[in-house]
Design a protein around this motif. Structure first.
Motif, mmCIF file in Angstrom:
data_model
loop_
_atom_site.group_PDB
_atom_site.id
_atom_site.type_symbol
_atom_site.label_atom_id
_atom_site.label_comp_id
_atom_site.label_asym_id
_atom_site.label_seq_id
_atom_site.Cartn_x
_atom_site.Cartn_y
_atom_site.Cartn_z
ATOM 1 N N ASP A 14 35.144 35.922 38.213
ATOM 2 C CA ASP A 14 34.472 35.417 37.025
ATOM 3 C C ASP A 14 35.239 34.148 36.371
ATOM 4 O OD1 ASP A 14 32.335 37.357 36.898
ATOM 5 O OD2 ASP A 14 33.950 38.832 36.223
ATOM 6 N N THR A 15 34.489 33.177 36.242
ATOM 7 C CA THR A 15 34.975 31.810 35.547
ATOM 8 C C THR A 15 34.302 32.065 34.334
ATOM 9 O OG1 THR A 15 34.378 30.782 37.922
ATOM 10 C CG2 THR A 15 35.067 29.376 36.002
ATOM 11 N N ALA A 16 35.066 31.760 33.045
ATOM 12 C CA ALA A 16 34.791 32.135 31.910
ATOM 13 C C ALA A 16 35.309 31.133 30.971
ATOM 14 C CB ALA A 16 34.829 33.659 31.559
ATOM 15 N N ALA A 17 34.552 30.948 29.785
ATOM 16 C CA ALA A 17 35.179 30.133 28.789
ATOM 17 C C ALA A 17 34.536 30.866 27.431
ATOM 18 C CB ALA A 17 34.781 28.620 28.730
ATOM 19 N N ALA A 18 35.228 30.803 26.439
ATOM 20 C CA ALA A 18 34.812 31.378 25.257
ATOM 21 C C ALA A 18 35.452 30.727 23.941
ATOM 22 C CB ALA A 18 35.074 32.803 25.099
ATOM 23 N N SER A 28 30.920 31.663 20.883
ATOM 24 C CA SER A 28 30.252 31.770 22.284
ATOM 25 C C SER A 28 31.252 32.488 23.449
ATOM 26 C CB SER A 28 29.893 30.223 22.702
ATOM 27 O OG SER A 28 31.387 29.461 22.909
ATOM 28 N N SER A 29 30.462 32.948 24.419
ATOM 29 C CA SER A 29 31.249 33.507 25.557
ATOM 30 C C SER A 29 30.367 33.139 26.809
ATOM 31 C CB SER A 29 31.615 35.124 25.245
ATOM 32 O OG SER A 29 32.076 35.576 26.235
ATOM 33 N N VAL A 30 30.952 32.570 27.565
ATOM 34 C CA VAL A 30 30.166 31.977 28.794
ATOM 35 C C VAL A 30 30.993 32.685 30.195
ATOM 36 C CG1 VAL A 30 29.635 30.082 30.252
ATOM 37 C CG2 VAL A 30 29.437 30.069 27.878
ATOM 38 N N VAL A 31 30.110 33.403 30.896
ATOM 39 C CA VAL A 31 30.792 33.981 31.925
ATOM 40 C C VAL A 31 29.960 33.583 33.203
ATOM 41 C CG1 VAL A 31 31.458 36.006 33.320
ATOM 42 C CG2 VAL A 31 31.584 36.074 30.619
ATOM 43 N N SER A 32 30.413 33.021 34.232
ATOM 44 C CA SER A 32 29.862 32.461 35.543
ATOM 45 C C SER A 32 30.461 33.400 36.667
ATOM 46 C CB SER A 32 30.040 30.973 35.969
ATOM 47 O OG SER A 32 29.617 30.472 36.920
ATOM 48 N N GLY A 33 29.546 34.379 36.950
ATOM 49 C CA GLY A 33 30.167 35.328 38.199
ATOM 50 C C GLY A 33 29.927 34.635 39.370
ATOM 51 N N ALA A 49 37.070 31.951 45.687
ATOM 52 C CA ALA A 49 37.363 32.102 44.394
ATOM 53 C C ALA A 49 37.970 30.819 43.803
ATOM 54 C CB ALA A 49 37.803 33.390 43.926
ATOM 55 N N ALA A 50 38.967 30.626 44.191
ATOM 56 C CA ALA A 50 39.648 29.541 43.753
ATOM 57 C C ALA A 50 38.935 28.223 43.496
ATOM 58 C CB ALA A 50 41.037 29.288 44.456
ATOM 59 N N ARG A 51 38.452 27.898 44.634
ATOM 60 C CA ARG A 51 37.481 26.599 44.723
ATOM 61 C C ARG A 51 36.459 26.682 43.764
ATOM 62 N NH1 ARG A 51 37.637 23.357 49.497
ATOM 63 N NH2 ARG A 51 39.121 24.716 50.320
ATOM 64 N N ALA A 52 35.641 27.867 43.724
ATOM 65 C CA ALA A 52 34.540 27.997 42.773
ATOM 66 C C ALA A 52 34.980 27.831 41.331
ATOM 67 C CB ALA A 52 33.999 29.299 42.766
ATOM 68 N N HIS A 53 36.165 28.474 41.065
ATOM 69 C CA HIS A 53 36.852 28.210 39.631
ATOM 70 C C HIS A 53 37.004 26.759 39.242
ATOM 71 C CE1 HIS A 53 37.235 32.470 38.572
ATOM 72 N NE2 HIS A 53 38.257 32.486 39.686
ATOM 73 N N GLY A 59 32.710 22.892 33.334
ATOM 74 C CA GLY A 59 31.377 23.166 33.124
ATOM 75 C C GLY A 59 31.094 24.367 31.996
ATOM 76 N N CYS A 60 32.030 25.305 32.254
ATOM 77 C CA CYS A 60 31.936 26.356 31.552
ATOM 78 C C CYS A 60 32.498 26.289 30.298
ATOM 79 C CB CYS A 60 32.694 27.648 32.040
ATOM 80 S SG CYS A 60 31.946 28.345 33.352
ATOM 81 N N VAL A 61 33.668 25.490 30.058
ATOM 82 C CA VAL A 61 34.336 24.999 28.722
ATOM 83 C C VAL A 61 33.224 24.093 27.903
ATOM 84 C CG1 VAL A 61 35.961 23.533 27.706
ATOM 85 C CG2 VAL A 61 36.626 25.327 29.862
ATOM 86 N N GLU A 62 32.720 23.159 28.630
ATOM 87 C CA GLU A 62 31.563 22.463 28.019
ATOM 88 C C GLU A 62 30.368 23.298 27.245
ATOM 89 O OE1 GLU A 62 30.229 19.401 30.494
ATOM 90 O OE2 GLU A 62 31.830 18.101 29.842
#
Ligand code: KG4
Ligand code: ZN
Length: 354
Positions: A14-18, A28-33, A49-53, A59-62
């Motif tokens: 999961d790529t995530a930023a909050a 805010s809490s964004v999770v991109s599975g 996984a590493a590449r997708a992160h 983008g998740c941080v923004e």
């Protein structure tokens, strides 16, 4: 003073930023599975996984900043998962966090992913130390006594698979979809847990360690016996196997929880991880807590599974204890929370967690 932190998580799939405040507000809490990316491979592929992160993190941080209606300059610090986890993903998060910290001059705090899970009850319910935490997910399984934001005692854990991993493998054996947990639980609702007797691994041994791989093998045997007896796997047999498996996992987790609470009496017991979504398991744990007069807490599911709000929160807690990291912060594949505990042997399909 209220602090506001950006949290970044990328240790598994999961790529995530909050954006989280120290008063417990999640702005805010964004999770991109990444489930779809790994679906064809029957497990998380570390390189994919590493590449997708790396592709998705900024983008998740923004999005997290945008949804919170804040800018980076409004932050008091940046918290990032620095381990344990799949190293390529952890590195992607740590590199981004370092870049943001270097560019803004904001303090950087490296967070242990497991500490993020373990401190979540303080974010959601402002609970006081000490408490018992049971982490049960696809990658984690351990009992932690939490005495402070940097004071964890590991009371036991799995010596092989994590329980979510066992649910996923059982689903695969029975031709059910992934993730296996919800599918097995739905089947189990139609089945009779007493129809088949499955083992209760490690109950005969003292302590709080757990094992789930033997249970998976027992399910395979039960499936093959059912097939041999009836020339195919009947729907009722499949439902019975699911019910028996779920009952075995629930019973083992309940008994080990009973022991953990007896060894280390605390006023509250909490769970985290995707497996905490399971109704039968939740009910079994709640029952043990009641029996011992202990409060039971299961945070909302979105905060039980991997997310960055818990990382931002754990970062705030560490920061308040005076912890800061430099640009030499290292990404760590292994990072036991409890330094005194013996290293675990098990390394699940999602990578060794501690
Ligand atoms: O915490 P989580 O979202 O992620 C990682 O471990 O990375 O947990 C996912 C795991 C999967 O193995 C899934 O099968 C399991 O949690 N799970 C469940 C249920 N829902 C999800 N296991 C049992 N019963 C459920 N209802
Ligand atoms: Zn996790």
């Amino acid at each position: 003073m209220i602090l506001t932190f950006l949290g970044i998580e990328s240790s598994c799939d999961d790529t995530a930023a909050a954006v989280v405040r120290s008063d417990g507000t999640i702005l805010s809490s964004v999770v991109s599975g990444q489930t779809a990316l790994h679906a064809a491979f029957g497990g998380v592929v570390p390189e994919i996984a590493a590449r997708a992160h790396a592709e998705r993190l900024d983008g998740c941080v923004e999005q997290a900043l945008g949804r919170a209606g804040v800018a980076l300059r409004d932050m008091d610090g940046i918290a990032v998962t620095a381990g344990p986890g799949l190293i390529g993903g952890v590195m992607a998060g740590v590199m981004l966090a370092k870049g943001l910290a270097a560019g803004t001059g904001l303090p950087l705090v490296g967070v242990n992913h497991l500490a993020g899970h373990a401190l979540t009850p303080r974010l959601t319910d402002a609970v006081q130390f000490p408490y018992l935490m049971l982490l049960v997910s696809g990658g984690h399984c351990q009992f932690l006594r939490v005495d402070g934001a940097q004071d964890f005692t590991r009371l036991g854990g799995t010596i092989d698979d994590a329980p979510g991993e066992a649910f996923d493998k059982v689903a695969k054996l029975l031709g059910l979809p992934q993730p296996g947990g919800p599918a097995v639980e739905a089947e189990a609702a139609q089945g009779d847990p007493a129809a088949i007797r499955l083992p209760r691994p490690l109950l005969d041994r003292p302590g709080c360690d757990l094992s789930f791989s033997g249970l998976k093998t027992a399910v395979l045997r039960a499936r093959d016996e059912a097939i041999a007896a009836h020339g195919g796997l009947r729907l009722q047999d499949r439902a019975d196997i699911c019910a028996a498996f779920q009952a075995a996992v629930a019973e083992v987790l309940a008994e080990k929880t009973r022991r953990a609470l007896a060894a280390s009496p605390v006023p509250l017991m909490a769970v985290a991880g995707g497996v905490a979504a399971n109704g039968a398991i939740r009910a079994a744990l709640d029952g043990v807590a009641r029996e011992r007069g202990v409060r039971f807490l299961a945070p909302p599911l979105a905060l039980c599974t991997d997310n960055a709000a818990m990382i931002a929160w754990a970062g705030i807690e560490r920061f308040r204890l005076g912890h800061r990291d430099g640009l030499d912060l290292a990404a760590r594949p292994r990072w036991p929370l409890d330094h005194a505990a013996a290293p675990m042997l098990g390394a699940g399909k999602r990578g060794a967690k501690a």
